[in-house]
Enzyme design. Structure first.
Site, PDB file in Angstrom:
ATOM      1  N   CYS A   7     -57.405 -39.238 -29.928  1.00  0.00           N
ATOM      2  CA  CYS A   7     -58.350 -38.120 -29.933  1.00  0.00           C
ATOM      3  C   CYS A   7     -59.750 -38.701 -30.128  1.00  0.00           C
ATOM      4  CB  CYS A   7     -57.987 -37.065 -30.987  1.00  0.00           C
ATOM      5  SG  CYS A   7     -58.228 -37.535 -32.715  1.00  0.00           S
ATOM      6  N   ARG A  13     -56.460 -34.539 -34.796  1.00  0.00           N
ATOM      7  CA  ARG A  13     -55.375 -34.316 -33.840  1.00  0.00           C
ATOM      8  C   ARG A  13     -54.455 -35.519 -33.679  1.00  0.00           C
ATOM      9  NH1 ARG A  13     -59.113 -32.658 -28.964  1.00  0.00           N
ATOM     10  NH2 ARG A  13     -60.358 -34.259 -30.002  1.00  0.00           N
ATOM     11  N   ASP A 117     -59.819 -29.212 -30.855  1.00  0.00           N
ATOM     12  CA  ASP A 117     -60.193 -29.977 -32.045  1.00  0.00           C
ATOM     13  C   ASP A 117     -60.444 -28.999 -33.188  1.00  0.00           C
ATOM     14  OD1 ASP A 117     -61.209 -31.685 -33.968  1.00  0.00           O
ATOM     15  OD2 ASP A 117     -62.564 -32.714 -32.595  1.00  0.00           O
TER      16      ASP A 117
END
Length: 145
Positions: A7, A13, A117
């Site tokens: 990420c 994440r 996100d």
């Protein structure tokens, strides 16, 4: 098999994907190595976001010992599969690929969408966890074939 989850900052994440996948792989008795990285270097050496740690812990997944690292071009040699969370991560990782073989290792984590996100919205950590958990279970089935 060696799998890398990617990420942006490697604190929300990808640590969740790393932790969930590792937890599921261990439950299945698979000899797979799971890791994570970010395309940015702001958080290198830091633990995952405390909200990611908390939501993972709620489901019996410990990600507190993970430490953020930044994606490097030599990761293409170390991993068989590289799963990225969004289009920007995809572009950043692909920009470091040196060959078609490198590029072939990179896929979107979700085939039809991006993983949002949750960094700026604490209410998104639970839905993001559920989304990642579901996809990790699917990936295990896909990759075992």
């Amino acid at each position: 098999m060696k799998i890398l989850m990617v990420c942006l900052g490697n604190i929300c994440r990808s640590p969740l994907a790393h932790g969930i996948m590792k937890h599921l792989v261990e439950q299945e008795g698979l000899d797979w190595q799971i890791d994570s990285a970010g395309t940015g270097d702001w958080h290198v050496g830091q633990q995952p976001d405390k909200r990611s740690i908390a939501v993972a812990k709620k489901y019996g997944v410990d990600i507190a010992t993970q430490r953020a690292q930044c994606f490097r071009s030599d990761f293409f040699e170390r991993y068989d599969h590289i799963f990225v969370m969004d289009d920007n991560n995809f572009r950043d990782v692909m920009a470091l690929a040196k060959s078609e073989e490198d590029k072939a290792k990179v896929r979107m984590f979700l085939s039809q969408d991006t993983v949002p996100d949750p960094y700026f919205d604490e209410h998104q950590f639970e839905p993001v966890y559920q989304m990642i958990d579901k996809r990790c279970r699917e990936l295990i089935r896909e990759l075992r074939k």
